[in-house]
Design an enzyme around this catalytic site. Structure first.
Site, PDB file in Angstrom:
ATOM      1  N   CYS A   1       0.865  -1.180   0.000  1.00  0.00           N
ATOM      2  CA  CYS A   1       0.000   0.000   0.000  1.00  0.00           C
ATOM      3  C   CYS A   1       0.899   1.226   0.000  1.00  0.00           C
ATOM      4  CB  CYS A   1      -0.875  -0.035   1.257  1.00  0.00           C
ATOM      5  SG  CYS A   1      -1.922   1.421   1.449  1.00  0.00           S
TER       6      CYS A   1
ATOM      7  N   GLU B   1     -12.019  -2.229  -6.228  1.00  0.00           N
ATOM      8  CA  GLU B   1     -12.719  -3.063  -5.241  1.00  0.00           C
ATOM      9  C   GLU B   1     -13.898  -3.789  -5.910  1.00  0.00           C
ATOM     10  OE1 GLU B   1     -12.280  -3.636  -1.816  1.00  0.00           O
ATOM     11  OE2 GLU B   1     -10.338  -2.623  -1.893  1.00  0.00           O
TER      12      GLU B   1
HETATM   13  N1  DGL Z   1      -3.950   0.382  -2.143  1.00  0.00           N
HETATM   14  C1  DGL Z   1      -3.631   1.567  -1.421  1.00  0.00           C
HETATM   15  C2  DGL Z   1      -2.365   2.230  -1.988  1.00  0.00           C
HETATM   16  O1  DGL Z   1      -1.538   1.612  -2.614  1.00  0.00           O
HETATM   17  C3  DGL Z   1      -4.644   2.630  -1.199  1.00  0.00           C
HETATM   18  C4  DGL Z   1      -6.089   2.418  -1.175  1.00  0.00           C
HETATM   19  C5  DGL Z   1      -6.814   3.261  -0.135  1.00  0.00           C
HETATM   20  O2  DGL Z   1      -7.012   4.472  -0.330  1.00  0.00           O
HETATM   21  O3  DGL Z   1      -7.121   2.686   0.897  1.00  0.00           O
HETATM   22  O4  DGL Z   1      -2.146   3.404  -1.758  1.00  0.00           O
END
Ligand code: DGL
Length: 258
Positions: free
Chosen positions: A73, A151
């Site tokens: 993330c 999602e």
């Molecule tokens: N998948 C996450 C990223 O790489 C972010 C998604 C979210 O905003 O929760 O930043």
């Protein structure tokens, strides 16, 4: 003792990193943890997020018995990597926007950064751009709506092409821009559709393969891959079962956070 590599994200974005890990380390056991109760992270307050990320990762590392943690993330990594490394005993591999490879790839020296609104404005991101894209113009686009679209895709739905076109419009408008950094792990899950939402072809760069290579270098004592690997969720999500199974995570458990 041997254990899996744990992949953590706020939602399903880490599955794009899990796919890269499966390609590079096909024999390695993986586990997945997502804070789906608090998704999306990209619009949340930084101080709250740091505490939450540490709490969820500590609980997931304990529950999974992992030998390494991949923070899949960008929103979490650009904020909390240091804190996680202080708190956890397993190696922690972060995910940050692939600015360097994109700058090397761009012929026009104009690249786009597509990420959450948190990631596009982070000092960590400023430093990456200063260090590795000094010769480039960087157009930053906050694209939180694409998190929702990804999602939906993992839940078996088609993305909304109007939404994709709308989000990509600021990049489309930059006629000399030739390369886009997917600075959110959710976005590679939309790669069947993103190029179709544009009228010209661009180069797309994400961090998945680099993370998988790094993992192979620094994580040791990884258990062999098994039939049914575990996903840890902070909220019940039965509609995610088929999507998680497609990436090898066929057993889901609740992750309780104090
Ligand atoms: N998948 C996450 C990223 O790489 C972010 C998604 C979210 O905003 O929760 O930043």
């Amino acid at each position: 003792m041997a254990g899996p590599i744990l992949v953590f994200d706020s939602g399903v974005g880490g599955l794009s990193v899990a796919a890269a890990l499966r390609r590079h380390l096909p024999a390695a056991a993986l586990a997945y943890a997502c804070d789906n109760a608090m998704l999306p992270y990209g619009v949340r307050d930084d101080d709250w997020l740091v505490k939450r990320i540490v709490d969820v990762c500590e609980a997931a590392v304990r529950a999974s018995g992992c030998v390494g943690l991949v923070v899949a993330c960008n929103t979490a990594s650009t904020l909390a990597l240091e804190r996680l490394r202080q708190r956890l005993e397993v190696p922690v591999i972060g995910t940050v926007p692939a600015i360097k490879p994109a700058a090397e790839l761009s012929r026009s020296h104009h690249i786009g950064l597509l990420a959450t609104s948190a990631t596009v404005r982070r000092p960590y991101t400023d430093r990456l751009i200063q260090s590795f894209a000094g010769n480039c113009r960087v157009t930053r686009v906050a694209a939180d709506a694409l998190v929702t679209e990804a999602e939906q895709v993992v839940r078996g739905k088609m993305p909304d092409m109007f939404c994709l076109r709308d989000v990509l419009a600021p990049l489309e408008a930059q006629h000399d821009l030739d390369t886009v950094v997917l600075g959110c792990t959710h976005f590679p899950l939309l790669m069947d559709w993103l190029p179709k939402a544009l009228t010209r072809s661009l180069q797309w760069v994400d961090s998945g393969d680099a993370i998988a290579r790094r993992c192979g270098q620094i994580v040791t004592a990884v258990a062999p891959r098994s039939e049914a690997e575990a996903a840890w969720l902070t909220a019940p999500a039965p509609e995610l079962a088929a999507g998680l199974r497609a990436y090898g995570f066929s057993r889901s458990y609740s992750l309780l956070i104090d």
